[in-house]
Design a protein around this motif. Structure first.
Motif, PDB file in Angstrom:
ATOM      1  N   ALA A   1     -17.349 -11.898  -9.312  1.00 38.17           N
ATOM      2  CA  ALA A   1     -16.273 -11.048  -9.822  1.00 38.17           C
ATOM      3  C   ALA A   1     -15.141 -11.859 -10.442  1.00 38.17           C
ATOM      4  O   ALA A   1     -14.664 -12.833  -9.858  1.00 38.17           O
ATOM      5  CB  ALA A   1     -15.731 -10.176  -8.705  1.00 38.17           C
ATOM      6  N   PHE A   2     -14.721 -11.410 -11.629  1.00 32.72           N
ATOM      7  CA  PHE A   2     -13.537 -11.959 -12.297  1.00 32.72           C
ATOM      8  C   PHE A   2     -12.622 -10.796 -12.691  1.00 32.72           C
ATOM      9  O   PHE A   2     -12.226 -10.663 -13.844  1.00 32.72           O
ATOM     10  CB  PHE A   2     -13.946 -12.751 -13.547  1.00 32.72           C
ATOM     11  N   CYS A   3     -12.325  -9.956 -11.714  1.00 32.16           N
ATOM     12  CA  CYS A   3     -11.560  -8.750 -12.037  1.00 32.16           C
ATOM     13  C   CYS A   3     -10.442  -8.455 -11.054  1.00 32.16           C
ATOM     14  O   CYS A   3      -9.562  -7.647 -11.357  1.00 32.16           O
ATOM     15  CB  CYS A   3     -12.484  -7.540 -12.142  1.00 32.16           C
ATOM     16  N   ALA A   4     -10.431  -9.079  -9.890  1.00 36.06           N
ATOM     17  CA  ALA A   4      -9.390  -8.793  -8.908  1.00 36.06           C
ATOM     18  C   ALA A   4      -8.116  -9.566  -9.245  1.00 36.06           C
ATOM     19  O   ALA A   4      -8.147 -10.579  -9.951  1.00 36.06           O
ATOM     20  CB  ALA A   4      -9.869  -9.161  -7.512  1.00 36.06           C
ATOM     21  N   ASN A   5      -6.993  -9.074  -8.709  1.00 35.30           N
ATOM     22  CA  ASN A   5      -5.713  -9.781  -8.842  1.00 35.30           C
ATOM     23  C   ASN A   5      -5.388 -10.588  -7.590  1.00 35.30           C
ATOM     24  O   ASN A   5      -4.222 -10.890  -7.330  1.00 35.30           O
ATOM     25  CB  ASN A   5      -4.592  -8.771  -9.109  1.00 35.30           C
ATOM     26  N   ASP A   6      -6.415 -10.964  -6.862  1.00 37.71           N
ATOM     27  CA  ASP A   6      -6.279 -11.755  -5.635  1.00 37.71           C
ATOM     28  C   ASP A   6      -6.145 -13.230  -6.017  1.00 37.71           C
ATOM     29  O   ASP A   6      -7.008 -14.056  -5.724  1.00 37.71           O
ATOM     30  CB  ASP A   6      -7.505 -11.504  -4.743  1.00 37.71           C
TER      31      ASP A   6
ATOM     32  N   TYR B   1      14.815  -7.963  -8.138  1.00 41.79           N
ATOM     33  CA  TYR B   1      13.481  -8.560  -8.212  1.00 41.79           C
ATOM     34  C   TYR B   1      12.480  -7.712  -7.428  1.00 41.79           C
ATOM     35  O   TYR B   1      12.723  -7.343  -6.271  1.00 41.79           O
ATOM     36  CB  TYR B   1      13.537  -9.966  -7.616  1.00 41.79           C
ATOM     37  N   VAL B   2      11.351  -7.390  -8.062  1.00 40.08           N
ATOM     38  CA  VAL B   2      10.273  -6.643  -7.411  1.00 40.08           C
ATOM     39  C   VAL B   2       9.060  -7.563  -7.285  1.00 40.08           C
ATOM     40  O   VAL B   2       8.531  -8.052  -8.287  1.00 40.08           O
ATOM     41  CB  VAL B   2       9.905  -5.376  -8.204  1.00 40.08           C
ATOM     42  N   GLY B   3       8.630  -7.795  -6.057  1.00 41.18           N
ATOM     43  CA  GLY B   3       7.447  -8.613  -5.807  1.00 41.18           C
ATOM     44  C   GLY B   3       6.336  -7.767  -5.214  1.00 41.18           C
ATOM     45  O   GLY B   3       6.546  -7.072  -4.213  1.00 41.18           O
ATOM     46  N   THR B   4       5.171  -7.812  -5.817  1.00 38.22           N
ATOM     47  CA  THR B   4       4.021  -7.054  -5.322  1.00 38.22           C
ATOM     48  C   THR B   4       3.275  -7.870  -4.280  1.00 38.22           C
ATOM     49  O   THR B   4       3.125  -9.083  -4.421  1.00 38.22           O
ATOM     50  CB  THR B   4       3.094  -6.682  -6.492  1.00 38.22           C
ATOM     51  N   LEU B   5       2.768  -7.208  -3.245  1.00 41.05           N
ATOM     52  CA  LEU B   5       2.158  -7.895  -2.104  1.00 41.05           C
ATOM     53  C   LEU B   5       0.673  -7.624  -1.957  1.00 41.05           C
ATOM     54  O   LEU B   5       0.046  -8.072  -1.002  1.00 41.05           O
ATOM     55  CB  LEU B   5       2.893  -7.483  -0.825  1.00 41.05           C
ATOM     56  N   GLY B   6       0.093  -6.903  -2.927  1.00 43.07           N
ATOM     57  CA  GLY B   6      -1.343  -6.631  -2.895  1.00 43.07           C
ATOM     58  C   GLY B   6      -2.117  -7.487  -3.870  1.00 43.07           C
ATOM     59  O   GLY B   6      -3.329  -7.295  -4.044  1.00 43.07           O
ATOM     60  N   LYS B   7      -1.454  -8.415  -4.510  1.00 40.47           N
ATOM     61  CA  LYS B   7      -2.114  -9.311  -5.469  1.00 40.47           C
ATOM     62  C   LYS B   7      -2.183 -10.709  -4.866  1.00 40.47           C
ATOM     63  O   LYS B   7      -3.009 -10.959  -3.999  1.00 40.47           O
ATOM     64  CB  LYS B   7      -1.387  -9.249  -6.806  1.00 40.47           C
ATOM     65  N   ALA B   8      -1.326 -11.635  -5.267  1.00 36.51           N
ATOM     66  CA  ALA B   8      -1.416 -12.992  -4.733  1.00 36.51           C
ATOM     67  C   ALA B   8      -1.200 -13.032  -3.228  1.00 36.51           C
ATOM     68  O   ALA B   8      -1.756 -13.889  -2.537  1.00 36.51           O
ATOM     69  CB  ALA B   8      -0.406 -13.903  -5.436  1.00 36.51           C
ATOM     70  N   ALA B   9      -0.387 -12.118  -2.691  1.00 34.46           N
ATOM     71  CA  ALA B   9      -0.125 -12.121  -1.248  1.00 34.46           C
ATOM     72  C   ALA B   9      -1.308 -11.609  -0.440  1.00 34.46           C
ATOM     73  O   ALA B   9      -1.370 -11.817   0.782  1.00 34.46           O
ATOM     74  CB  ALA B   9       1.126 -11.299  -0.928  1.00 34.46           C
ATOM     75  N   GLY B  10      -2.227 -10.880  -1.088  1.00 36.71           N
ATOM     76  CA  GLY B  10      -3.498 -10.548  -0.463  1.00 36.71           C
ATOM     77  C   GLY B  10      -3.501  -9.380   0.508  1.00 36.71           C
ATOM     78  O   GLY B  10      -4.525  -9.133   1.144  1.00 36.71           O
ATOM     79  N   VAL B  11      -2.393  -8.634   0.624  1.00 30.59           N
ATOM     80  CA  VAL B  11      -2.362  -7.559   1.628  1.00 30.59           C
ATOM     81  C   VAL B  11      -2.071  -6.222   0.955  1.00 30.59           C
ATOM     82  O   VAL B  11      -2.973  -5.558   0.463  1.00 30.59           O
ATOM     83  CB  VAL B  11      -1.347  -7.867   2.747  1.00 30.59           C
ATOM     84  N   GLY B  12      -0.821  -5.805   0.900  1.00 31.05           N
ATOM     85  CA  GLY B  12      -0.485  -4.536   0.276  1.00 31.05           C
ATOM     86  C   GLY B  12       0.994  -4.247   0.384  1.00 31.05           C
ATOM     87  O   GLY B  12       1.697  -4.801   1.230  1.00 31.05           O
ATOM     88  N   GLY B  13       1.477  -3.377  -0.492  1.00 32.14           N
ATOM     89  CA  GLY B  13       2.886  -3.039  -0.515  1.00 32.14           C
ATOM     90  C   GLY B  13       3.646  -3.842  -1.538  1.00 32.14           C
ATOM     91  O   GLY B  13       3.062  -4.527  -2.395  1.00 32.14           O
ATOM     92  N   ALA B  14       4.966  -3.764  -1.463  1.00 38.11           N
ATOM     93  CA  ALA B  14       5.832  -4.494  -2.382  1.00 38.11           C
ATOM     94  C   ALA B  14       7.197  -4.638  -1.742  1.00 38.11           C
ATOM     95  O   ALA B  14       7.528  -3.922  -0.779  1.00 38.11           O
ATOM     96  CB  ALA B  14       5.952  -3.753  -3.715  1.00 38.11           C
ATOM     97  N   PHE B  15       7.997  -5.544  -2.267  1.00 38.46           N
ATOM     98  CA  PHE B  15       9.366  -5.665  -1.788  1.00 38.46           C
ATOM     99  C   PHE B  15      10.314  -5.726  -2.972  1.00 38.46           C
ATOM    100  O   PHE B  15       9.940  -6.126  -4.080  1.00 38.46           O
ATOM    101  CB  PHE B  15       9.551  -6.902  -0.898  1.00 38.46           C
TER     102      PHE B  15
END
Length: 395
Positions: free
Chosen positions: A43-48, A237-251
């Motif tokens: 897979a080359f489609c996730a934002n992980d 600043y909005v940081g997403t937590l379901g991509k590089a952080a690998g879990v879910g949510g945002a701050f």
């Protein structure tokens, strides 16, 4: 039934344009090598981007969080759903972002989409406010601007001079500039230093959606603000937590007064059930990895993979815009050809999505390749060889 017939006509029109979207079902954890619809796929489609979605330490932290706090929060944050894990994560991520925002405080939300809706609808609640939105902003920012009562003016992609003209002419009581940091379909970066300079000059807020930068950019993974070495009380600043952080949510990280305003006014925060506290507990471990030696090693490996793809691709007709981020688009043009290319790769066991309008402009349908620190150089070499061969075989 005419109601159903009307819907079916709409669906047929979508299909006639080559724009039908289809889901695939992943049967294993998010990783480069997955089982999808019963098939082994690369897979080359996730934002992980850092490969943390299946990290053993984060999985263990999620299990520990569930044992401590249960499976759900039970209510909104302002009723009874705000748990110790939520509070701890907000404190830790605020400290993590402190070098870039004076008197910083953080707020944890269920998704990045909700975070963007919350920020813009709250800051732009006054009819005398004006939102200046980058032309290629994510749909969540566009919808957030629509939800606000403020006026909206769009400036061309990366056009700092155009934005300055708009700000200079504004008579609004509150001016809000909003932009993605890393643009999700092209992988390029917004000119944040120039944008921040304008916001400081004209007394405007700069809302930065760093969905694809947090954890990836910067020496310590603090994202685009660290990458550009920016610090200002004008930043939201909005940081997403379901991509590089690998879990879910945002701050959302901003001056403490801004965060308090969101707690009091932001409907997407006030009127929804809080995310399970176990997620916030797991994110404490994720944040430690991002900011530690392992995070730095993963970012170095990711940079090497990006360089390897750059040198391995030899495109002649298709285009690959310059990108130093994990988002590596291959622009093909027509919808049908992009879909055929994705199907051909899929037949070879390579999962690369085709992205079509309206997500991207007309005639720029593309393969959206995303790289992860969990990929190997052999994985990238396999993909590059397949794309090179595929392009050469298309008349």
């Amino acid at each position: 039934m005419e109601l159903i017939a009307a819907i079916e006509r709409q669906l047929a029109a979508i299909g006639a344009q080559g724009l039908t979207r289809r889901r695939r079902t992943a049967e294993t954890s998010c990783a480069p090598h997955q089982t999808v619809d019963g098939r082994a796929m690369l897979a080359f489609c996730a934002n992980d981007y850092l490969g943390l979605a299946a990290h053993p330490a984060i999985i263990a932290a999620l299990q520990e969080g569930a044992a401590l706090y249960g499976a759900g929060s039970g209510a909104s944050h302002l009723v009874s759903g705000h748990g110790r894990a939520h509070a701890q994560f907000e404190e830790h991520v605020a400290a993590f972002m402190a070098p870039h925002i004076p008197d910083v405080r953080a707020l944890y939300l269920c998704t990045g989409y909700m975070a963007n809706l919350a920020v813009l609808s709250a800051l732009g609640a006054d009819q005398n406010a004006m939102i200046f939105s980058e032309a290629l902003n994510h749909a969540s920012l566009i919808d957030g601007a629509r939800l606000a009562r403020a006026g909206v003016s769009v400036y061309a992609h990366g056009d700092v001079a155009m934005l300055e003209g708009q700000l200079a002419a504004s008579t609004a009581s509150t001016n809000i500039v909003v932009t993605d940091s890393v643009f999700s379909m092209d992988g390029d970066l917004a000119p944040l230093p120039g944008l921040l300079a304008l916001c400081e000059r004209y007394g405007a807020w700069l809302v930065v959606d760093d969905a694809h930068g947090f954890g990836v950019l910067g020496e310590n993974g603090r994202g685009a603000l660290e990458h550009f070495n920016l610090s200002s009380p004008h930043l939201v600043y909005v940081g997403t937590l379901g991509k590089a952080a690998g879990v879910g949510g945002a701050f959302i990280a901003a001056h403490a007064s801004v965060i308090e305003l969101l707690v009091q006014r932001a409907r997407p925060y006030i009127y929804t059930t809080a995310a399970p506290p176990a997620l916030a507990h797991a994110l404490l471990t994720s944040l430690d990895i991002i900011g530690g030696t392992e995070g730095k090693a993963r970012r170095r490996h990711l940079a090497q993979l990006i360089h390897h793809l750059d040198t391995a691709l030899s495109l002649k007709r298709w285009q690959r815009p310059a990108s130093t981020t994990p988002i590596q688009p291959i622009i093909i043009g027509g919808n049908d050809e992009a879909m055929q290319a994705a199907a051909s790769l899929h037949a070879q066991g390579l999962w690369v999505p085709a992205i079509r309008p309206p997500t991207v402009p007309a005639n720029t349908a593309r393969l959206r390749v995303t790289l992860s620190a969990s990929h190997t150089q052999a994985d990238v070499a396999q993909l590059a060889a397949a794309i090179n061969t595929l392009e050469g075989n298309v008349p």
